[in-house]
Design a protein around this motif. Sequence first.
Motif, PDB file in Angstrom:
ATOM      1  N   CYS A  69      17.459   9.891 -37.686  1.00  0.00           N
ATOM      2  CA  CYS A  69      17.861  10.218 -39.059  1.00  0.00           C
ATOM      3  C   CYS A  69      18.473  11.609 -39.198  1.00  0.00           C
ATOM      4  O   CYS A  69      19.388  11.826 -40.003  1.00  0.00           O
ATOM      5  CB  CYS A  69      16.664  10.112 -40.005  1.00  0.00           C
ATOM      6  SG  CYS A  69      15.630   8.656 -39.759  1.00  0.00           S
ATOM      7  N   PHE A  70      17.961  12.570 -38.437  1.00  0.00           N
ATOM      8  CA  PHE A  70      18.363  13.973 -38.615  1.00  0.00           C
ATOM      9  C   PHE A  70      19.799  14.232 -38.170  1.00  0.00           C
ATOM     10  O   PHE A  70      20.364  15.285 -38.468  1.00  0.00           O
ATOM     11  CB  PHE A  70      17.394  14.881 -37.854  1.00  0.00           C
ATOM     12  CG  PHE A  70      17.283  16.279 -38.409  1.00  0.00           C
ATOM     13  CD1 PHE A  70      17.085  16.499 -39.766  1.00  0.00           C
ATOM     14  CD2 PHE A  70      17.346  17.380 -37.578  1.00  0.00           C
ATOM     15  CE1 PHE A  70      16.971  17.790 -40.286  1.00  0.00           C
ATOM     16  CE2 PHE A  70      17.229  18.673 -38.069  1.00  0.00           C
ATOM     17  CZ  PHE A  70      17.044  18.873 -39.427  1.00  0.00           C
ATOM     18  N   ALA A  71      20.397  13.266 -37.492  1.00  0.00           N
ATOM     19  CA  ALA A  71      21.793  13.415 -37.078  1.00  0.00           C
ATOM     20  C   ALA A  71      22.748  13.315 -38.261  1.00  0.00           C
ATOM     21  O   ALA A  71      23.878  13.817 -38.199  1.00  0.00           O
ATOM     22  CB  ALA A  71      22.153  12.353 -36.041  1.00  0.00           C
ATOM     23  N   CYS A  72      22.300  12.674 -39.343  1.00  0.00           N
ATOM     24  CA  CYS A  72      23.150  12.501 -40.526  1.00  0.00           C
ATOM     25  C   CYS A  72      22.585  13.162 -41.772  1.00  0.00           C
ATOM     26  O   CYS A  72      23.330  13.481 -42.703  1.00  0.00           O
ATOM     27  CB  CYS A  72      23.356  11.009 -40.819  1.00  0.00           C
ATOM     28  SG  CYS A  72      24.250  10.103 -39.547  1.00  0.00           S
ATOM     29  N   HIS A  73      21.265  13.336 -41.822  1.00  0.00           N
ATOM     30  CA  HIS A  73      20.594  13.797 -43.034  1.00  0.00           C
ATOM     31  C   HIS A  73      19.933  15.161 -42.847  1.00  0.00           C
ATOM     32  O   HIS A  73      19.577  15.548 -41.732  1.00  0.00           O
ATOM     33  CB  HIS A  73      19.501  12.795 -43.445  1.00  0.00           C
ATOM     34  CG  HIS A  73      20.003  11.438 -43.783  1.00  0.00           C
ATOM     35  ND1 HIS A  73      20.448  11.099 -45.039  1.00  0.00           N
ATOM     36  CD2 HIS A  73      20.149  10.319 -43.022  1.00  0.00           C
ATOM     37  CE1 HIS A  73      20.832   9.834 -45.050  1.00  0.00           C
ATOM     38  NE2 HIS A  73      20.666   9.338 -43.835  1.00  0.00           N
TER      39      HIS A  73
ATOM     40  N   THR B   1      25.798  17.003 -42.468  1.00  0.00           N
ATOM     41  CA  THR B   1      26.282  16.949 -43.856  1.00  0.00           C
ATOM     42  C   THR B   1      26.782  15.557 -44.213  1.00  0.00           C
ATOM     43  O   THR B   1      27.394  15.365 -45.248  1.00  0.00           O
ATOM     44  CB  THR B   1      27.433  17.958 -44.063  1.00  0.00           C
ATOM     45  OG1 THR B   1      28.506  17.649 -43.157  1.00  0.00           O
ATOM     46  CG2 THR B   1      26.967  19.381 -43.817  1.00  0.00           C
ATOM     47  N   LEU B   2      26.482  14.576 -43.365  1.00  0.00           N
ATOM     48  CA  LEU B   2      27.014  13.232 -43.577  1.00  0.00           C
ATOM     49  C   LEU B   2      26.239  12.459 -44.633  1.00  0.00           C
ATOM     50  O   LEU B   2      26.806  11.700 -45.403  1.00  0.00           O
ATOM     51  CB  LEU B   2      27.007  12.467 -42.249  1.00  0.00           C
ATOM     52  CG  LEU B   2      27.884  11.237 -42.142  1.00  0.00           C
ATOM     53  CD1 LEU B   2      29.337  11.578 -42.426  1.00  0.00           C
ATOM     54  CD2 LEU B   2      27.743  10.621 -40.752  1.00  0.00           C
ATOM     55  N   GLY B   3      24.922  12.650 -44.677  1.00  0.00           N
ATOM     56  CA  GLY B   3      24.085  11.912 -45.620  1.00  0.00           C
ATOM     57  C   GLY B   3      23.274  12.845 -46.499  1.00  0.00           C
ATOM     58  O   GLY B   3      23.219  14.061 -46.256  1.00  0.00           O
ATOM     59  N   PRO B   4      22.607  12.297 -47.522  1.00  0.00           N
ATOM     60  CA  PRO B   4      21.836  13.131 -48.459  1.00  0.00           C
ATOM     61  C   PRO B   4      20.520  13.623 -47.862  1.00  0.00           C
ATOM     62  O   PRO B   4      20.060  13.136 -46.834  1.00  0.00           O
ATOM     63  CB  PRO B   4      21.567  12.166 -49.622  1.00  0.00           C
ATOM     64  CG  PRO B   4      21.530  10.817 -48.978  1.00  0.00           C
ATOM     65  CD  PRO B   4      22.571  10.870 -47.890  1.00  0.00           C
ATOM     66  N   ASP B   5      19.937  14.593 -48.535  1.00  0.00           N
ATOM     67  CA  ASP B   5      18.619  15.089 -48.150  1.00  0.00           C
ATOM     68  C   ASP B   5      17.589  13.976 -48.374  1.00  0.00           C
ATOM     69  O   ASP B   5      17.631  13.261 -49.383  1.00  0.00           O
ATOM     70  CB  ASP B   5      18.254  16.315 -48.987  1.00  0.00           C
ATOM     71  CG  ASP B   5      17.060  17.060 -48.417  1.00  0.00           C
ATOM     72  OD1 ASP B   5      17.267  18.066 -47.732  1.00  0.00           O
ATOM     73  OD2 ASP B   5      15.917  16.627 -48.668  1.00  0.00           O
TER      74      ASP B   5
END
Length: 270
Positions: free
Chosen positions: A188-192, A201-205
Motif C-alpha cells: 500500500c505504501f507505494a501509492c499511499h 503521491t498517487l493515492g490518498p492518505d
Amino acid sequence: MLMRWMCALALCLALPAQAAQLKIDLGHGVTILTTDQLLHRADARSVTIPGDVAYQRTMHYRAVPLRALLPGLAPDDHLRFAASDGFSAEIPASAILNRKGSQAWLAVEATTAPWPALPGNTRSAGPFYVVWTHPQAAHIGSEQWPYQLASIRRMNGVDARFPAIVPGASVPKDSPVRRGFAVFKRTCFACHTLNGEGDATLGPDLNLPYNPTEYLRADLLRAFIRNPQSLHRWPGAKMHGFPTQASLSDADLDAVLDYLRYMAKHKAAH
C-alpha cells in the motif's frame, strides 16, 4: 513568418527523440544515466519476462543488471524508486544484491523502438522499468516492479523516515498488527501516505481524515483491495488490485486490515 514557422516545425520533426535520464543518488553525489548510455553498456542484454507485472503478458526487453548500476551498495541499505506518476517503491538492497534465484534488471526503452502503451493507459512503462527474472525465488511482490522510473535513491528505512506510521512499542513483535505493517510497507505504501507521512503521491492518505476501516465494512474493503472495480466502476482508476494469493495472501490481507484498524485509533495530529 509562416515559412519560418514551417521550417522550424520541419527541423523539430527531423530531430531524434530526446534520450530520457535516470537519476541515481547513493549518498555520494547524483549520477545521471541516459537511455543511450545504458543501452550501449557491455552488460546490456535481452531478457524475457513471463507474466510481466505491468503488461500482464510475456515481454522482451533490453536491460542492464540493476546491481551493476549501484556500486558500493550494502545488503542492509534501503532504496527508494520514484516514478514520474507519483508511485514510490521501497526495496531493500538485499533483494537487489541477491545472486541466487531472482535477479533485478533495469529495462531501458529505446527512443527508436518504443514499448507499447500499458493496458488502460496512453503511456508505456518506459523509459525505465525494474523487472525481475524468477521473482518468486525472493518473494518479490508486484509493487517492487516500478515502471516509468525517474530516480533511485539510497535512504534510511521507512520506519526511521516516517515514525507516525509505525505501531507503538507496546505492540508485540508477533502481533498481526506488525505483520500487517510489514505488508503495508511492501504494498500500500507505494501509492499511499498514512498519517500524512510517505513519499508517494498517487493515492490518498489512508488514515487522515478517515481510515478506510472506519467507513467500509470488512468484506467490502477486502473485495475492494482484491479488485477496486468491484466497489466503484471507474475505467480511469489507477489502483490495481491484488487478485491472487501469489500477490497478497488472505492471511496478509487480514493482517493489513488489523494494522489499519490499529492506526485508525492512532491518528497523527492534524
